[in-house]
Design a protein around this motif. Structure first.
Motif, PDB file in Angstrom:
ATOM      1  N   GLN A 161       0.735  -1.263   0.053  1.00 59.25           N
ATOM      2  CA  GLN A 161       0.052  -0.057   0.087  1.00 59.25           C
ATOM      3  C   GLN A 161       0.846   1.191  -0.048  1.00 59.25           C
ATOM      4  O   GLN A 161       0.253   2.422  -0.261  1.00 59.25           O
ATOM      5  CB  GLN A 161      -0.806   0.050   1.123  1.00 59.25           C
ATOM      6  N   ALA A 162       2.126   0.979   0.310  1.00 64.01           N
ATOM      7  CA  ALA A 162       3.008   2.274   0.467  1.00 64.01           C
ATOM      8  C   ALA A 162       3.562   2.656  -0.829  1.00 64.01           C
ATOM      9  O   ALA A 162       4.213   3.801  -0.945  1.00 64.01           O
ATOM     10  CB  ALA A 162       4.274   2.032   1.373  1.00 64.01           C
ATOM     11  N   ALA A 163       3.218   1.937  -1.943  1.00 66.49           N
ATOM     12  CA  ALA A 163       4.114   2.026  -3.350  1.00 66.49           C
ATOM     13  C   ALA A 163       3.466   3.437  -3.923  1.00 66.49           C
ATOM     14  O   ALA A 163       2.069   3.588  -4.082  1.00 66.49           O
ATOM     15  CB  ALA A 163       3.719   0.872  -4.279  1.00 66.49           C
ATOM     16  N   ALA A 164       4.394   4.304  -4.632  1.00 65.37           N
ATOM     17  CA  ALA A 164       3.826   5.543  -5.156  1.00 65.37           C
ATOM     18  C   ALA A 164       3.740   5.488  -6.666  1.00 65.37           C
ATOM     19  O   ALA A 164       3.508   6.463  -7.366  1.00 65.37           O
ATOM     20  CB  ALA A 164       4.668   6.516  -4.803  1.00 65.37           C
ATOM     21  N   SER A 165       4.110   4.367  -7.391  1.00 66.11           N
ATOM     22  CA  SER A 165       4.210   4.199  -8.829  1.00 66.11           C
ATOM     23  C   SER A 165       4.124   2.690  -9.099  1.00 66.11           C
ATOM     24  O   SER A 165       4.298   2.009  -8.291  1.00 66.11           O
ATOM     25  CB  SER A 165       5.558   4.699  -9.315  1.00 66.11           C
ATOM     26  N   VAL A 166       3.417   2.474 -10.322  1.00 66.95           N
ATOM     27  CA  VAL A 166       3.040   1.374 -10.757  1.00 66.95           C
ATOM     28  C   VAL A 166       4.490   0.296 -10.629  1.00 66.95           C
ATOM     29  O   VAL A 166       4.373  -0.745 -10.168  1.00 66.95           O
ATOM     30  CB  VAL A 166       2.578   1.226 -12.236  1.00 66.95           C
ATOM     31  N   ARG A 167       5.603   0.823 -11.109  1.00 69.16           N
ATOM     32  CA  ARG A 167       6.804   0.004 -11.292  1.00 69.16           C
ATOM     33  C   ARG A 167       7.262  -0.204  -9.907  1.00 69.16           C
ATOM     34  O   ARG A 167       7.868  -1.395  -9.748  1.00 69.16           O
ATOM     35  CB  ARG A 167       7.887   0.701 -11.969  1.00 69.16           C
ATOM     36  N   LEU A 327      -6.218  -5.522  -7.003  1.00 71.63           N
ATOM     37  CA  LEU A 327      -7.146  -4.652  -6.366  1.00 71.63           C
ATOM     38  C   LEU A 327      -6.444  -3.569  -6.223  1.00 71.63           C
ATOM     39  O   LEU A 327      -6.846  -2.290  -6.375  1.00 71.63           O
ATOM     40  CB  LEU A 327      -7.707  -5.227  -5.126  1.00 71.63           C
ATOM     41  N   GLN A 328      -5.134  -3.466  -5.836  1.00 70.14           N
ATOM     42  CA  GLN A 328      -4.176  -2.327  -5.668  1.00 70.14           C
ATOM     43  C   GLN A 328      -3.639  -1.598  -6.764  1.00 70.14           C
ATOM     44  O   GLN A 328      -3.265  -0.519  -6.514  1.00 70.14           O
ATOM     45  CB  GLN A 328      -3.171  -2.545  -4.525  1.00 70.14           C
ATOM     46  N   LEU A 329      -3.528  -2.461  -7.865  1.00 66.59           N
ATOM     47  CA  LEU A 329      -3.021  -1.954  -9.108  1.00 66.59           C
ATOM     48  C   LEU A 329      -3.367  -0.486  -9.419  1.00 66.59           C
ATOM     49  O   LEU A 329      -2.716   0.502  -9.802  1.00 66.59           O
ATOM     50  CB  LEU A 329      -3.302  -2.813 -10.228  1.00 66.59           C
ATOM     51  N   LYS A 330      -4.792  -0.444  -9.416  1.00 64.84           N
ATOM     52  CA  LYS A 330      -5.551   0.703  -9.739  1.00 64.84           C
ATOM     53  C   LYS A 330      -4.929   1.963  -8.822  1.00 64.84           C
ATOM     54  O   LYS A 330      -4.835   3.273  -9.286  1.00 64.84           O
ATOM     55  CB  LYS A 330      -7.109   0.745  -9.675  1.00 64.84           C
ATOM     56  N   SER A 331      -5.040   1.583  -7.456  1.00 64.96           N
ATOM     57  CA  SER A 331      -4.543   2.662  -6.573  1.00 64.96           C
ATOM     58  C   SER A 331      -3.137   2.976  -6.855  1.00 64.96           C
ATOM     59  O   SER A 331      -2.734   4.291  -6.767  1.00 64.96           O
ATOM     60  CB  SER A 331      -4.683   1.938  -5.263  1.00 64.96           C
ATOM     61  N   ALA A 332      -2.073   2.062  -7.250  1.00 63.67           N
ATOM     62  CA  ALA A 332      -0.876   2.453  -7.732  1.00 63.67           C
ATOM     63  C   ALA A 332      -0.864   3.480  -8.857  1.00 63.67           C
ATOM     64  O   ALA A 332       0.203   4.439  -9.135  1.00 63.67           O
ATOM     65  CB  ALA A 332       0.024   1.138  -7.868  1.00 63.67           C
ATOM     66  N   GLU A 333      -1.623   3.061  -9.750  1.00 66.29           N
ATOM     67  CA  GLU A 333      -1.664   3.789 -11.223  1.00 66.29           C
ATOM     68  C   GLU A 333      -2.077   5.399 -10.798  1.00 66.29           C
ATOM     69  O   GLU A 333      -1.854   6.084 -11.380  1.00 66.29           O
ATOM     70  CB  GLU A 333      -2.653   3.147 -12.116  1.00 66.29           C
ATOM     71  N   HIS A 334      -3.291   5.236  -9.765  1.00 62.63           N
ATOM     72  CA  HIS A 334      -3.767   6.484  -9.495  1.00 62.63           C
ATOM     73  C   HIS A 334      -2.780   7.618  -9.003  1.00 62.63           C
ATOM     74  O   HIS A 334      -2.568   8.761  -9.001  1.00 62.63           O
ATOM     75  CB  HIS A 334      -5.077   6.573  -8.706  1.00 62.63           C
TER      76      HIS A 334
END
Length: 783
Positions: A161-167, A327-334
């Motif tokens: 959940q702490a990731a700020a980018s997709v990569r 589920l969290q991929l979209k959050s990372a993209e956003h």
């Protein structure tokens, strides 16, 4: 999913059911393999198929004796309790009644160890009306080094959940899965629009060569396999080189159809896939999908150099991580896109605010920031008010017209909700874009108006992309098989470098959505401005009508008492004996003033008529019109001894000939009046729309129009008076100087030109002369 029918006589297995063990080396295309119904399982476990009604055994894997202690043939027809005991059978009944088992296998219980065997985890799910039981060596005693698997997964989810980018997010995924499984290499493999894949994140053992950044052709993962990964969350293959065992019988005796093993952890692997792994030096694999809005976005691909065991609880933990990652991929993209989205919205608000202040959409391209300061592009073009407004590097106007004509035929721009067209390879779909790759390989277009064909287009140049493929993506190797050549996976994964031309960087969803939001802002601005202009025009029309009516009535009604004053003054003057010299002089002044007042009223009356009259437009030869105007002023022309030159015949235009004759008459009369010497020279001519030539002080609206002029070498006009000369009753000299006059001629000229939709202006210098220019849009029928 369109899989080959098992009864297709054209296939190598004829009308019988397919078996990977028997027929896996007969395939000529990957897409022809029925990967859902391989007829075989991996040999490290056993599988039973039960009739739903009574839980009797319909099919059994050939290795049942090894794992269940009894041969497959002898198990057929037996109740399942014969294998799992009464308690196990009761547990299965309970699960079938209470739990949905058609979307994946669930752990049921652990079968106690038999003599010389290990305990077996039993998983159950339903398929095709039957009940499927899978038996694998238990991993219940296995503990993770950091505690139980639930706590490990819980901690991993928190870190994701702490990731700020997709990569960055995908890198966290690889590290968490590798920590959970202990495998040699874990990668996140992302699919591009053309379905080829790229390794965008990797966690690996230090001794392994990096695969980060490598690309793999779409054929490496056939479409049937992609379809399966949209329905399952994990695909284990503990021993890629391990044997396969068939189901006995291959087809369900009740339905006559092979078992759909989509949700089976033991599902036998394709020969193509196991050979592919062997060619890469991989002995075991674990694969999980990453889904975005139900579509396959990528894969979590895990490799190990030696065969390994994947206990159920390890698989369950990995499966949960894959679901969380999806589920969290979209959050990372956003999170990654938020800063860009905020920048786009901020710039677009600035653009629209400036356009609102200036009352024109030209602010989108003419100032900073512009359309290029928002969406990342090399150039942008706006088609508005029947012309192109451009910023940055864009095709020329002829090419833009061709591109716009093609774009307006695309169904995407006809959408009522998302009228947008985007491509990163414009020349591949639009013939008009051929040869424009250096500036317009990519195009993002939104329609502003269907009626006026208004468009906003952003362009991107081609980007020379160097793609590092894991092996030559164009190779389709074939090897001898039992029925001739068969398809074989690539044996070489040496880096193959390929340059890609004719493509730009792709447009992101953020950019496409931003273009649509800007479109709405612009449409709101245009509609608001149109409503405001409509109100102003209505008020202006009403005011003009009232003013014209007042001018007409005032000038008409005032003439009557003025005539009376003049008549009485004339009578007094005739009675000379009744007046002394002073009174006589006063009466003469009174008569002169009434004559001047009458001239002013005549001019005002004529001006009001010019504003109210309807133009009668027709194709008009201006040579004839000018000749008539010169005849009207013939006497003054002879008296002045001036010469009037016409360098070349004037064109034919669409105009009201009577009113244009008045324009020429007033301008030539003006030149005759304000001369420096008796033999003054006047020239009447024109400059065609595209003809080179000076047009001093020309307004922007006259661009691309034919310009007419009347030039003299008279006294000239001081620059500070250039605007005042068109004011009603404004004279730059004394009342009686240069033949007198009321100062209405140029005002009427301006009104007549404006009624034709044109502009009039002048260029003059004191002691040199004056040139009056004017346009008559609508224009030239023949020049």
């Amino acid at each position: 999913m369109n899989l080959p029918s098992p009864a297709d006589p054209s296939l190598p297995w004829g009308t019988g059911p397919y078996s990977t063990k028997r027929h896996g080396t007969t395939l000529t295309t990957c897409d022809s393999e029925p990967v859902q119904t391989p007829g075989c399982i991996q040999a490290h476990g056993a599988l039973l198929v039960l009739r739903r009604g009574d839980l009797s055994i319909l099919q059994a894997s050939e290795n049942s004796a090894q794992h269940l202690g009894e041969a497959a043939a002898s198990l057929l027809g037996q109740p399942v309790g014969h294998v799992v005991g009464a308690a196990g059978e009761a547990r299965l009944h309970e699960m079938l009644e209470r739990e949905p088992l058609d979307r994946g296998a669930c752990y049921a219980f652990t079968l106690p160890a038999r003599a010389g065997a290990v305990p077996l985890d039993v998983c159950v799910h339903t398929s095709g009306g039957g009940v499927v039981l899978e038996f694998e060596a238990t991993g219940r005693a296995v503990r993770h080094a950091d505690g139980d698997f639930f706590m490990v997964v819980k901690a991993a989810v928190g870190r994701l959940q702490a990731a700020a980018s997709v990569r960055g997010f995908c890198q966290h995924v690889t590290e968490e899965v590798r920590a959970l499984t202990g495998l040699d290499r874990v990668m996140v493999y992302r699919f591009h629009a053309d379905l080829h894949g790229e390794v965008i994140a990797e966690s690996r053992h230090d001794t392994l060569a990096p695969w980060l950044g490598l690309h793999y052709p779409a054929a490496d993962i056939p479409q049937p396999v992609r379809d399966i990964f949209t329905r399952i969350w994990i695909r284990p293959l503990p021993d890629a080189a391990g044997p396969l065992v068939e189901m006995l019988p291959l087809a369900n005796p009740d339905s006559g159809r092979p078992l759909d093993m989509t949700h089976c952890a033991l599902r036998g692997a394709s020969v193509m896939y196991t050979e592919y792994l062997a060619n890469m030096g991989v002995a075991a694999s674990l694969t999980m999908p990453i889904l975005r809005d139900g579509e396959l976005w990528g894969l979590i691909a895990c490799h190990h150099g030696t065969p390994t065991h994947f206990p159920y609880q390890v698989r369950a933990a990995c499966e949960l991580l894959a679901q969380v990652a999806s589920l969290q991929l979209k959050s990372a993209e956003h999170a990654e896109q938020l800063a860009y989205r905020l920048k786009l919205d901020h710039v677009h608000q600035q653009l629209v605010a400036r356009s609102a202040r200036e009352g024109d959409l030209l602010a989108l391209t003419a100032h900073q920031p512009s359309l290029l300061d928002a969406i990342d592009a090399g150039g942008a073009a706006l088609y508005h008010l029947d012309r192109w407004w451009c910023v940055g590097r864009v095709p020329d106007k002829t090419q833009l017209d061709e591109l716009a004509a093609w774009l307006h035929r695309q169904p995407e721009l006809e959408s009522a909700t998302r009228p947008v067209f985007a491509t990163d390879a414009l020349a591949r779909v639009c013939p008009a874009a051929a040869g424009l790759e250096e500036m317009a390989s990519g195009a993002l277009a939104v329609a502003l108006s269907r009626q006026r064909r208004s468009l906003m287009i952003w362009f991107r140049p081609q980007t020379m992309q160097t793609v590092r493929w894991a092996g030559n993506p164009h190779d389709e190797p074939a090897v001898p098989g039992p029925h001739g050549l068969r398809l074989s996976p690539r044996a070489s994964f040496e880096i193959f470098v390929e340059s890609v031309r004719g493509r730009s960087l792709p447009w992101t969803e953020v950019e496409i959505d931003a273009a649509l939001r800007l479109r709405l802002l612009v449409l709101e601005l245009v509609i608001t401005r149109a409503e405001r202009l409509a109100d102003l025009n209505a008020d202006l029309t009403r005011s003009n009508e009232e003013l014209d009516a007042f001018a007409y009535v005032a000038s008409h009604d005032l003439k009557e008492p003025l005539r009376g004053i003049h008549r009485y003054a004339h009578q007094l003057l005739e009675s000379a004996e009744a007046t002394d010299s002073d009174n006589r002089r006063r009466i003469e002044n009174l008569m002169r003033l009434t004559v001047r007042m009458d001239s002013l009223l005549d001019s005002l009356l004529h001006f009001s008529r010019v504003g109210r009259m309807e133009l009668e437009l027709e194709d008009t030869d201006l040579n004839a019109v000018l000749e008539e105007a010169l005849e009207m002023i013939g006497a003054r022309r002879l008296e002045s001894r001036c010469s009037i030159g016409i360098p070349r015949p004037l064109p034919t235009v669409q105009c009201d000939p009577v009113r244009v004759r008045e324009i020429f008459s007033n301008l030539v009369s003006n030149a005759l009046k304000y001369k420096r010497r008796a033999d003054t020279r006047i020239e009447v001519g024109y400059l065609a729309a595209l003809e080179p030539g000076e047009r001093p002080s020309a307004p922007a609206e006259s661009a691309g129009q034919t310009v007419f002029y009347v030039r003299d070498d008279g006294i000239g006009i001081d620059r500070r008076h250039h605007e005042q000369v068109f004011r009603m009753f404004k004279r730059m000299h004394g009342r009686d100087d240069y033949g007198g006059g009321v100062g209405a001629g140029l005002t009427i000229v301006q009104k007549l030109v404006q009624r034709h939709g044109g502009r009039v202006w002048l260029d003059s210098a004191l002691g040199v002369g004056t040139t009056f220019y004017f346009t008559l849009p609508g224009l030239t029928a023949g020049a």
